[in-house]
Write an enzyme that holds these catalytic residues in place. Structure first.
Site, PDB file in Angstrom:
ATOM      1  N   CYS A   1       3.145   8.632   0.933  1.00 57.94           N
ATOM      2  CA  CYS A   1       3.787   7.768   1.918  1.00 57.94           C
ATOM      3  C   CYS A   1       4.024   6.408   1.266  1.00 57.94           C
ATOM      4  O   CYS A   1       3.072   5.735   0.880  1.00 57.94           O
ATOM      5  CB  CYS A   1       2.861   7.658   3.130  1.00 57.94           C
ATOM      6  SG  CYS A   1       3.466   6.569   4.422  1.00 57.94           S
TER       7      CYS A   1
ATOM      8  N   CYS B   1      -1.327   6.330   9.755  1.00 60.13           N
ATOM      9  CA  CYS B   1      -0.076   5.750  10.249  1.00 60.13           C
ATOM     10  C   CYS B   1      -0.353   4.461  10.995  1.00 60.13           C
ATOM     11  O   CYS B   1      -1.179   4.416  11.892  1.00 60.13           O
ATOM     12  CB  CYS B   1       0.612   6.675  11.258  1.00 60.13           C
ATOM     13  SG  CYS B   1       0.982   8.290  10.657  1.00 60.13           S
TER      14      CYS B   1
ATOM     15  N   CYS C   1       6.505  -4.028  15.940  1.00 61.35           N
ATOM     16  CA  CYS C   1       6.140  -3.025  16.944  1.00 61.35           C
ATOM     17  C   CYS C   1       4.706  -3.323  17.398  1.00 61.35           C
ATOM     18  O   CYS C   1       3.834  -3.605  16.575  1.00 61.35           O
ATOM     19  CB  CYS C   1       6.254  -1.619  16.371  1.00 61.35           C
ATOM     20  SG  CYS C   1       7.959  -1.195  15.889  1.00 61.35           S
TER      21      CYS C   1
ATOM     22  N   GLU D   1       0.826  -1.205   0.000  1.00 63.58           N
ATOM     23  CA  GLU D   1       0.000   0.000   0.000  1.00 63.58           C
ATOM     24  C   GLU D   1       0.863   1.259   0.000  1.00 63.58           C
ATOM     25  O   GLU D   1       1.966   1.268   0.533  1.00 63.58           O
ATOM     26  CB  GLU D   1      -0.910   0.004   1.238  1.00 63.58           C
ATOM     27  CG  GLU D   1      -1.863  -1.175   1.239  1.00 63.58           C
ATOM     28  CD  GLU D   1      -2.730  -1.258   2.495  1.00 63.58           C
ATOM     29  OE1 GLU D   1      -3.839  -1.789   2.384  1.00 63.58           O
ATOM     30  OE2 GLU D   1      -2.316  -0.807   3.571  1.00 63.58           O
TER      31      GLU D   1
HETATM   32  N1  SAH Z   1       9.570   1.302  10.171  1.00 59.36           N
HETATM   33  C1  SAH Z   1       9.760   2.720   9.986  1.00 59.36           C
HETATM   34  C2  SAH Z   1       8.848   3.279   8.904  1.00 59.36           C
HETATM   35  C3  SAH Z   1       7.370   3.241   9.234  1.00 59.36           C
HETATM   36  S1  SAH Z   1       6.897   4.847   9.680  1.00 59.36           S
HETATM   37  C4  SAH Z   1       9.555   3.427  11.311  1.00 59.36           C
HETATM   38  O1  SAH Z   1       9.141   2.786  12.265  1.00 59.36           O
HETATM   39  O2  SAH Z   1       9.852   4.610  11.419  1.00 59.36           O
HETATM   40  C5  SAH Z   1       5.293   4.642  10.294  1.00 59.36           C
HETATM   41  C6  SAH Z   1       5.093   5.470  11.523  1.00 59.36           C
HETATM   42  O3  SAH Z   1       3.751   5.276  12.026  1.00 59.36           O
HETATM   43  C7  SAH Z   1       6.042   5.067  12.607  1.00 59.36           C
HETATM   44  O4  SAH Z   1       6.457   6.179  13.340  1.00 59.36           O
HETATM   45  C8  SAH Z   1       5.154   4.184  13.440  1.00 59.36           C
HETATM   46  O5  SAH Z   1       5.643   4.027  14.723  1.00 59.36           O
HETATM   47  C9  SAH Z   1       3.846   4.918  13.384  1.00 59.36           C
HETATM   48  N2  SAH Z   1       2.712   4.079  13.755  1.00 59.36           N
HETATM   49  C10 SAH Z   1       2.640   2.730  13.673  1.00 59.36           C
HETATM   50  N3  SAH Z   1       1.453   2.284  14.096  1.00 59.36           N
HETATM   51  C11 SAH Z   1       0.755   3.384  14.464  1.00 59.36           C
HETATM   52  C12 SAH Z   1      -0.565   3.561  14.959  1.00 59.36           C
HETATM   53  N4  SAH Z   1      -1.376   2.523  15.147  1.00 59.36           N
HETATM   54  N5  SAH Z   1      -0.967   4.826  15.213  1.00 59.36           N
HETATM   55  C13 SAH Z   1      -0.128   5.872  14.990  1.00 59.36           C
HETATM   56  N6  SAH Z   1       1.109   5.752  14.505  1.00 59.36           N
HETATM   57  C14 SAH Z   1       1.549   4.527  14.247  1.00 59.36           C
END
Ligand code: SAH
Length: 368
Positions: A105, A335, A116, A92
């Site tokens: 993005c 995100c 995570c 996506e």
């Molecule tokens: N793996 C890299 C790139 C992904 S960025 C990184 O972690 O930076 C995607 C961003 O969205 C990251 O900062 C991640 O922590 C955040 N994110 C992930 N799940 C989320 C959620 N459920 N709500 C808000 N932000 C989230």
């Protein structure tokens, strides 16, 4: 001769590949101009290329790495593209129109190995790295969805996957994004985000002058170990220590920190105060993102008062801070929500489709 995937290569490498095939290197620049600057992929329209080269395009010189399977539009104008690779893998990319810019993005992996605990992509597990051409095609295909009066202005590597675990492909893609003879984005309009793969950060910034974003999310190792398991390998002091050593970081070029706010987990005023002291002396901008709920994680965003209190501590300390509005959450494009909802709600996907959908509804309601 082997097939050459054109979008896998930055321009200097494409020129070399052309030379190896007995083609003049400057033909690579002409092809790049059609494909990246003008968005033309039909060889018939590349009128300044000789017929024999045009005949090789699409066959021996492959242009396309992805197909755009669908584009879904959210109430706020965010658009999510679902793309399919040659091996059937799906991924996506999300277009986010704002007043003065339009950001794409992009994903760098199919799934993600970092797991995570609050991220829907992490819950998918890891399938494979994307090739440079598959990253570049997200840009090529989704910018074509935009109307001419809304050009794509920014690209963020914040979709599915961990960019720094796929660094060679990410670097080739970024080189094409910032090359004036290819896409021609100003480097400061490209941001690569990492959960903190410390040993790869210097190589990224040395290779390309893009913005660095770091997903921090916690102010103690105990909490960050839970949220971002990678923290067990590169704990906070190691991560922040490495960032302080980077010659590329300056007031003009701060590190962007993402901090996803999870109710009762990392949203207290004590957390905010610790964040301020952790970042003291390190040029930074903090992007606070209230958790976007989804069925695979037990967390919720804090209420508005708790968010205000958290933000107030940061701004009193004069940290540059923005609160990221959730965009596109009604189509699971926000995100951390990128997990191919459509794929997973299909009857043959793991877990029963209707149940997945019902759970999602319940969470969305509780999250409000
Ligand atoms: N793996 C890299 C790139 C992904 S960025 C990184 O972690 O930076 C995607 C961003 O969205 C990251 O900062 C991640 O922590 C955040 N994110 C992930 N799940 C989320 C959620 N459920 N709500 C808000 N932000 C989230």
């Amino acid at each position: 001769m082997d097939t050459l995937d054109v979008k896998d290569h930055s321009l200097p490498r494409l020129r070399e590949a052309f030379a190896q095939r007995g083609l003049p290197a400057w033909r690579a620049d002409q092809l790049a101009s059609w494909v990246y600057r003008q968005g033309v992929e039909d060889p018939e329209r590349m009128t300044n290329l000789p017929a024999d080269l045009r005949a090789r395009l699409g066959d021996e010189l492959r242009l396309r790495a992805l197909e755009l399977e669908s584009v879904e539009q959210a109430a706020d104008g965010t658009q999510k593209g679902v793309l399919r690779a040659a091996d059937g893998a799906r991924l996506e990319a999300v277009l986010i129109p704002e007043e003065e810019r339009t950001t794409l993005c992009v994903s760098t992996q199919v799934g993600c190995p970092l797991a995570c605990s609050f991220c829907a992509t992490g819950a998918l597990g890891f399938t494979r790295n994307l090739r440079a051409a598959e990253i570049v095609d997200q840009v090529a295909l989704l910018r074509a969805v935009l109307p001419p009066e809304r050009p794509l202005t920014n690209v963020v590597f914040m979709g599915m996957g961990e960019p720094l675990l796929n660094l060679p492909a990410v670097l080739e893609a970024v080189r094409l994004l910032v090359d004036p003879k290819a896409f021609g984005f100003a480097p400061r309009r490209v941001t690569v985000s990492t959960a903190g793969v410390v040993p790869k950060i210097p190589a990224l910034l040395r290779a390309v002058p893009v913005n660095l974003a770091v997903s921090l999310h916690a102010t103690t190792d105990a909490v960050r170990d839970e949220l971002v398991p990678l923290n067990r390998r590169f704990p906070l002091q190691v991560l922040l220590g490495a960032l302080r050593e980077l010659p590329e970081v300056s007031r003009r070029r701060p590190v962007f920190f993402e901090y996803t706010l999870l109710e009762g987990v990392n949203d207290s005023e004590a957390d905010a105060a610790r964040l301020v002291s952790l970042l003291a002396g390190l040029p930074s901008k903090v992007n606070v993102i209230p958790m976007n709920p989804h069925p695979d994680a037990p967390y919720r965003p804090p209420g508005p008062d708790a968010i205000d209190r958290f933000m107030a501590v940061l701004s009193r300390a004069r940290l540059t801070t923005t609160l990221r509005r959730s965009r596109g959450s009604d189509i699971a494009a926000a995100c951390g929500q990128l997990a191919l909802r459509a794929a997973r709600s299909a009857p043959d996907a793991e877990g029963a489709g209707p149940r997945t959908l019902r759970l999602q509804g319940a969470h969305a309601l509780r999250g409000r």
